[in-house]
Design a protein around this motif. Structure first.
Motif, PDB file in Angstrom:
ATOM      1  N   THR A  14      22.356  78.751  63.375  1.00  0.00           N
ATOM      2  CA  THR A  14      21.903  77.688  64.275  1.00  0.00           C
ATOM      3  C   THR A  14      23.009  76.672  64.464  1.00  0.00           C
ATOM      4  N   LEU A  15      23.503  76.559  65.662  1.00  0.00           N
ATOM      5  CA  LEU A  15      24.534  75.564  65.939  1.00  0.00           C
ATOM      6  C   LEU A  15      23.894  74.199  66.155  1.00  0.00           C
ATOM      7  N   PRO A  16      24.454  73.164  65.555  1.00  0.00           N
ATOM      8  CA  PRO A  16      23.946  71.817  65.837  1.00  0.00           C
ATOM      9  C   PRO A  16      24.053  71.503  67.322  1.00  0.00           C
ATOM     10  N   THR A  17      23.133  70.700  67.807  1.00  0.00           N
ATOM     11  CA  THR A  17      23.171  70.248  69.196  1.00  0.00           C
ATOM     12  C   THR A  17      23.931  68.930  69.254  1.00  0.00           C
ATOM     13  N   PRO A  18      25.030  68.865  69.992  1.00  0.00           N
ATOM     14  CA  PRO A  18      25.860  67.650  70.008  1.00  0.00           C
ATOM     15  C   PRO A  18      25.080  66.418  70.460  1.00  0.00           C
ATOM     16  N   ILE A  19      25.523  65.275  69.975  1.00  0.00           N
ATOM     17  CA  ILE A  19      24.992  63.997  70.436  1.00  0.00           C
ATOM     18  C   ILE A  19      26.092  63.271  71.206  1.00  0.00           C
ATOM     19  N   PRO A  20      25.738  62.531  72.240  1.00  0.00           N
ATOM     20  CA  PRO A  20      26.767  61.840  73.028  1.00  0.00           C
ATOM     21  C   PRO A  20      27.313  60.611  72.301  1.00  0.00           C
ATOM     22  N   ASP A  21      28.606  60.422  72.400  1.00  0.00           N
ATOM     23  CA  ASP A  21      29.278  59.211  71.912  1.00  0.00           C
ATOM     24  C   ASP A  21      28.859  58.821  70.483  1.00  0.00           C
ATOM     25  N   PRO A  22      29.133  59.680  69.503  1.00  0.00           N
ATOM     26  CA  PRO A  22      28.734  59.362  68.125  1.00  0.00           C
ATOM     27  C   PRO A  22      29.523  58.187  67.557  1.00  0.00           C
ATOM     28  N   TYR A  23      28.900  57.467  66.626  1.00  0.00           N
ATOM     29  CA  TYR A  23      29.586  56.358  65.945  1.00  0.00           C
ATOM     30  C   TYR A  23      29.072  56.279  64.508  1.00  0.00           C
ATOM     31  N   TRP A  24      29.930  55.740  63.626  1.00  0.00           N
ATOM     32  CA  TRP A  24      29.536  55.575  62.232  1.00  0.00           C
ATOM     33  C   TRP A  24      28.484  54.481  62.104  1.00  0.00           C
ATOM     34  N   VAL A  25      27.412  54.789  61.424  1.00  0.00           N
ATOM     35  CA  VAL A  25      26.404  53.802  61.057  1.00  0.00           C
ATOM     36  C   VAL A  25      26.527  53.456  59.579  1.00  0.00           C
ATOM     37  N   ALA A  26      26.707  54.491  58.762  1.00  0.00           N
ATOM     38  CA  ALA A  26      26.803  54.293  57.311  1.00  0.00           C
ATOM     39  C   ALA A  26      27.586  55.446  56.701  1.00  0.00           C
ATOM     40  N   PHE A  27      28.266  55.133  55.603  1.00  0.00           N
ATOM     41  CA  PHE A  27      29.025  56.163  54.887  1.00  0.00           C
ATOM     42  C   PHE A  27      29.050  55.801  53.407  1.00  0.00           C
ATOM     43  N   SER A  28      28.863  56.812  52.563  1.00  0.00           N
ATOM     44  CA  SER A  28      28.820  56.588  51.125  1.00  0.00           C
ATOM     45  C   SER A  28      30.107  57.060  50.458  1.00  0.00           C
ATOM     46  N   PRO A  29      30.962  56.145  50.016  1.00  0.00           N
ATOM     47  CA  PRO A  29      32.174  56.550  49.300  1.00  0.00           C
ATOM     48  C   PRO A  29      31.863  57.334  48.030  1.00  0.00           C
ATOM     49  N   SER A  30      30.763  56.990  47.373  1.00  0.00           N
ATOM     50  CA  SER A  30      30.371  57.689  46.148  1.00  0.00           C
ATOM     51  C   SER A  30      30.056  59.150  46.428  1.00  0.00           C
ATOM     52  N   ALA A  31      29.271  59.415  47.474  1.00  0.00           N
ATOM     53  CA  ALA A  31      28.951  60.792  47.835  1.00  0.00           C
ATOM     54  C   ALA A  31      30.197  61.525  48.330  1.00  0.00           C
ATOM     55  N   ALA A  32      31.102  60.793  48.982  1.00  0.00           N
ATOM     56  CA  ALA A  32      32.345  61.406  49.465  1.00  0.00           C
ATOM     57  C   ALA A  32      33.182  61.924  48.301  1.00  0.00           C
ATOM     58  N   LYS A  33      33.165  61.205  47.169  1.00  0.00           N
ATOM     59  CA  LYS A  33      33.881  61.680  45.984  1.00  0.00           C
ATOM     60  C   LYS A  33      33.295  62.995  45.498  1.00  0.00           C
ATOM     61  N   LEU A  34      31.981  63.104  45.569  1.00  0.00           N
ATOM     62  CA  LEU A  34      31.306  64.335  45.159  1.00  0.00           C
ATOM     63  C   LEU A  34      31.778  65.514  45.993  1.00  0.00           C
TER      64      LEU A  34
END
Length: 487
Positions: A14-34
């Motif tokens: 299943t391919l994701p369906t694109p969304i128009p003009d995406p932007y960052w709302v939130a990001f977790s540095p802790s999860a990124a380390k994982l």
């Protein structure tokens, strides 16, 4: 290791369906380390292609290629009723990254969306993001939230809202509902394949057992018994404990109409769709036990492979271990919340008296236990400000007298006791009104409150003098935040 079962009867590319003009709302540095994702000075991925990938618009970054995204099938019981085939209706598993499955929630329709649009909204995505990371910091087993990517794409729920995609991480997203699905079809081959995969990747100790599938059931049941005890200890209400929302790894999963207790009510219902109160706070252990019974029923054909006609009795006996394991875990946790280092006769009666008084007076669950840590064994009743939160002063004074005597019987050090209590009684939780403020700001493209809350909730047991207001009980006239299954 990512989901290993294959075939059209199990999952669908299943391919994701694109969304128009995406932007960052939130990001977790802790999860990124994982996930071992390098970050820049703004705590966002150095590789800017991650925005497109986590928004569902692309399948590759500089160092990662997600070539076979899938949605999986499962079934389950919803509000106690068999619902038949369900599946990942708005979740797409991109693949594996550093031993974690990466899943996009809200990335568009799948084969299993039924009448749904496969989308998630900004409101619910922010709530899931913040609560996933808050639960991790509280020490509760949980799926993780890597990010929220937003778009101005309109999505209709009770009202028209905007779309968002929440990226989730977990060692596995296998649910009790996966077992129920293949059992309902009497597809023993697939059922065995699912169990074998789970054992190989996550329960290797089962391999040496005479009946590995019975031991697997016991392990899953034990994890979930201890999980729900942890929920009760911090006043967390899941809201929708359907069997398809229960992790086979004992993780908190699928944050929808959840809520943390503010003013303690033992029968609190956090989901306004739950009109019968099936998933009320005090019923969560019973419902988790019920879900383990669903799993036991689904695993009968597997246990029969090694134990024949005795399989049902073996599973029934294993299922009876659940309330014993839960009760022991619950008692251990609440003894620690009271600052008790030993187990003595009368402890549980003392605790139950307290909880009843807290219920009768609607005392703030988190703040009371946090404040209790500052009490000294030499403190006189007149010095205990916590008494002011209770309506029946005679009753609570009797309780405090008995509690202080219990502390004296143990001869524990006041400072040592407070240190222990402050490690199990958080000061900061994700209260609904705090999440709502962050959501309302985000709906105006101001994401600073999400970042601030994430930072505060990443240190829930610490004193944060600059953030004292975030620990307060919401005012009695503060509008309640209603959340439903659409959340």
């Amino acid at each position: 290791m990512a989901f290993t079962l294959s075939g059209d009867d199990v999952c669908q590319t299943t391919l994701p369906t694109p969304i128009p003009d995406p932007y960052w709302v939130a990001f977790s540095p802790s999860a990124a380390k994982l996930a071992n994702i390098p970050l820049d000075v703004n705590s966002l991925p150095v590789d800017q292609s991650w925005l497109q990938v986590l928004g569902g618009n692309e399948l590759s970054t500089t160092n990662h290629q997600f070539s076979n995204p899938i949605a999986t099938v499962y079934s389950g019981h919803q509000f106690g009723v068999w619902a038949g085939q369900l599946g990942d209706g708005r979740a797409i598993l991109l693949g594996e990254i550093d031993g974690q499955e990466l899943q996009l929630k809200g990335a568009g329709k799948t084969r299993f969306s039924r009448m749904g649009d496969g989308r998630a909204v900004l409101r619910s995505s922010i709530r899931e993001f913040l609560c996933s990371e808050a639960m991790h910091s509280l020490g509760i087993p949980t799926t993780r939230a890597l990010s929220v990517v937003g778009s101005d794409l309109p999505v209709r729920r009770e009202a028209v809202e905007t779309a968002a995609v929440c990226a989730r991480l977990a060692p596995s997203f296998i649910r009790i509902g996966h077992f129920e699905h293949f059992a309902s079809l009497q597809n023993i081959e697939r059922l065995k394949e699912l169990a074998d995969s789970l054992i190989e990747q996550h329960y290797p100790n089962c391999l040496q057992a005479k009946n590995p599938y019975l031991v697997l059931f016991k392990a899953i049941s034990e994890r979930n018994a201890k999980l729900v005890a942890q929920w009760q200890s911090i006043g967390f209400c899941h809201g929708v404990l359907n069997s398809d929302n229960i992790s086979a790894l004992g993780l908190t999963i699928d944050y929808g109409p959840f809520g943390f207790l503010d003013r303690f009510q033992i029968d609190h219902i956090c989901n306004h769709s739950d009109q019968g109160g099936r998933y009320a706070y005090h019923r969560q252990p019973q419902i988790m036990h019920w879900n383990m019974a669903c799993l036991a029923s689904a695993m009968i054909p597997l246990v029969e492979i090694h134990s024949g006609d005795d399989s049902q009795n073996l599973l029934r006996a294993a299922l009876e271990d659940f309330p014993v394991i839960y009760a022991q875990a619950w008692q251990d946790l609440f003894r620690k919340k009271l600052g008790l280092f030993t187990s003595q006769e009368g402890d549980i009666a003392l605790l139950e008296r307290l909880l009843q008084s807290m219920h009768d007076s609607k005392v703030d669950f988190t703040n009371f236990f946090r404040g209790l840590g500052s009490l000294r064994a030499t403190t006189s009743l007149s010095q205990i400000s916590l008494r002011d939160d209770f309506i029946n002063r005679e009753e609570i004074d009797k309780w405090f007298n008995d509690y202080i005597e219990r502390l004296k019987n143990e001869s524990s050090d006041d400072r040592q006791r407070q240190e222990m209590m402050n490690q199990i009684n958080p000061k900061y939780i994700l209260r609904n009104h705090l999440a709502q403020v962050a959501i309302e700001k985000a709906q105006k493209k101001d994401f600073t409150e999400i970042s601030k809350l994430l930072n505060i909730l990443s240190r829930p047991y610490e004193e944060q003098s600059e953030n004292e207001s975030y620990a307060l009980t919401p005012p009695i006239n503060f509008p309640s935040v209603e959340v439903s299954c659409s959340s």
